[in-house]
Design a protein around this motif. Sequence first.
Motif, PDB file in Angstrom:
ATOM      1  N   GLU A 279       0.769  -1.183   0.044  1.00 52.12           N
ATOM      2  CA  GLU A 279      -0.006  -0.060   0.040  1.00 52.12           C
ATOM      3  C   GLU A 279       0.820   1.317   0.106  1.00 52.12           C
ATOM      4  N   HIS A 280       1.915   1.287  -0.866  1.00 49.92           N
ATOM      5  CA  HIS A 280       2.921   2.377  -0.775  1.00 49.92           C
ATOM      6  C   HIS A 280       2.243   3.733  -1.335  1.00 49.92           C
ATOM      7  N   ARG A 281       1.309   3.709  -2.334  1.00 56.50           N
ATOM      8  CA  ARG A 281       0.815   4.968  -2.755  1.00 56.50           C
ATOM      9  C   ARG A 281      -0.150   5.422  -1.824  1.00 56.50           C
ATOM     10  N   THR A 282      -0.912   4.434  -1.328  1.00 55.79           N
ATOM     11  CA  THR A 282      -2.030   4.867  -0.055  1.00 55.79           C
ATOM     12  C   THR A 282      -1.409   5.449   1.026  1.00 55.79           C
ATOM     13  N   ALA A 283      -0.355   4.732   1.521  1.00 64.02           N
ATOM     14  CA  ALA A 283       0.274   5.312   2.683  1.00 64.02           C
ATOM     15  C   ALA A 283       0.882   6.753   2.327  1.00 64.02           C
ATOM     16  N   GLU A 284       1.328   7.170   0.962  1.00 59.06           N
ATOM     17  CA  GLU A 284       2.110   8.169   0.794  1.00 59.06           C
ATOM     18  C   GLU A 284       1.087   9.417   0.934  1.00 59.06           C
ATOM     19  N   ILE A 285       0.029   9.318   0.412  1.00 57.97           N
ATOM     20  CA  ILE A 285      -1.099  10.057   0.152  1.00 57.97           C
ATOM     21  C   ILE A 285      -1.707  10.423   1.741  1.00 57.97           C
TER      22      ILE A 285
END
Length: 414
Positions: free
Chosen positions: A30-36
């Motif tokens: 969940e890299h993108r979600t975590a960054e957002i």
Amino acid sequence: MTVNENLTADSALADFYKDLHSHPELGFQEHRTAEIVAKRLTTLGFEVATGIGGTGVAGVLENGAGPTALLRADMDALPVREDTGLDYASTVTAPNANGTLVPVAHACGHDLHTTCLVGAAEVLSSDRSSWSGTLVVVFQPAEELGAGAQAMVDDGLYEKVPKPDIVLGQHVAPLPAGKIAGHAGASYAGSDSLRVRLVGEGAHGSMPQNSIDPVVMAAATVLRLQTIVSREIPSTDTAVLTVGSIHAGDAANVIPGEAELQLNIRSYTNGVRQHILDSVDRIAKGEAQAAGAPEEPTITEIERFPIVVNDADALGKTLHAFAEWLGPDQILDPGAGAGSEDVGILATSADAPLSYWLLGGTDPKLFTTGDMTDPALRTVPSNHSPHYAPVIDPTLAIGVTALVTAARTWLPTG
């Protein structure tokens, strides 16, 4: 992002949700979600820690004296091909744990959970006069794997954020939007998924006398496993044992050398769980011995979810606040659910009570009675279905307000 008084999410909140929905990520990916999420929390003034347990995110907002409340949302999606017809439906593919490219969709609603918690964080950070204490928000990876909460705890979650006095959270469900449901005590089943490898001796299909047939061994094992719940577990207890996968051989005229079963166990007490596990071991070994197998079966754990136990007093306090807000007729008791969750690990690891509820997310027009006896509950798409997607209004607004209400209930001003 804000929620207006008629419980309709504004366009920014809805767009945030649609973006997450169309960009799902599997557990621990969940890299993108975590960054957002991390960027959003930083702009709201939270102290943010990232990469906890792999991709987990936690934010802390201190606001004077008082207790500490933890609000949790999960972020991961499922290896499911979405078939909702929505204009923001997922078309994403990603490699699974075996490296195989699979379709991915938010078929369980974790994108909605994440959106609601981000929205609640904004409301609470912008109105600090309405609560006092320390707010911890946790965005957890890999709930679908039953591993994300433990991974965050093992990675020092409670060294990075204060230990909570209460753990709060919600899960969207195929109940009418506008309803909230909660059950005290053992609320969601413990789940154990196992792989059983049965070893025989292969031979030509025309010469079964030269074999020890693992297919027959597997068939006998499956039938005997079904007697555990029906003949070994008291009728006053609840348990489920499902054999969901059988694999042996690749040709009609070849007796293979081994067979594999995959099974799942659901239970609500540790005693029943251990009895079933012991019985699976006994039966698999017994059938192998009866068949004259050259070696004992091997039984390995695929995944495990602990039993989720809602603290009766804590849940009662939270649901009372919801009843004052929505009206008592909007609060349901769904009974103990057979689904599984790992949110309880965040509570037990902190020695804190858990208050966890279901958030209705389905169009109310599809229901008649709107309670737990409604026949529509057996027909509307449910979590993990390729057709499942919550309605945005009023689900998002109610989900945000539920988290805000719960936080203010547990973090009073005086």
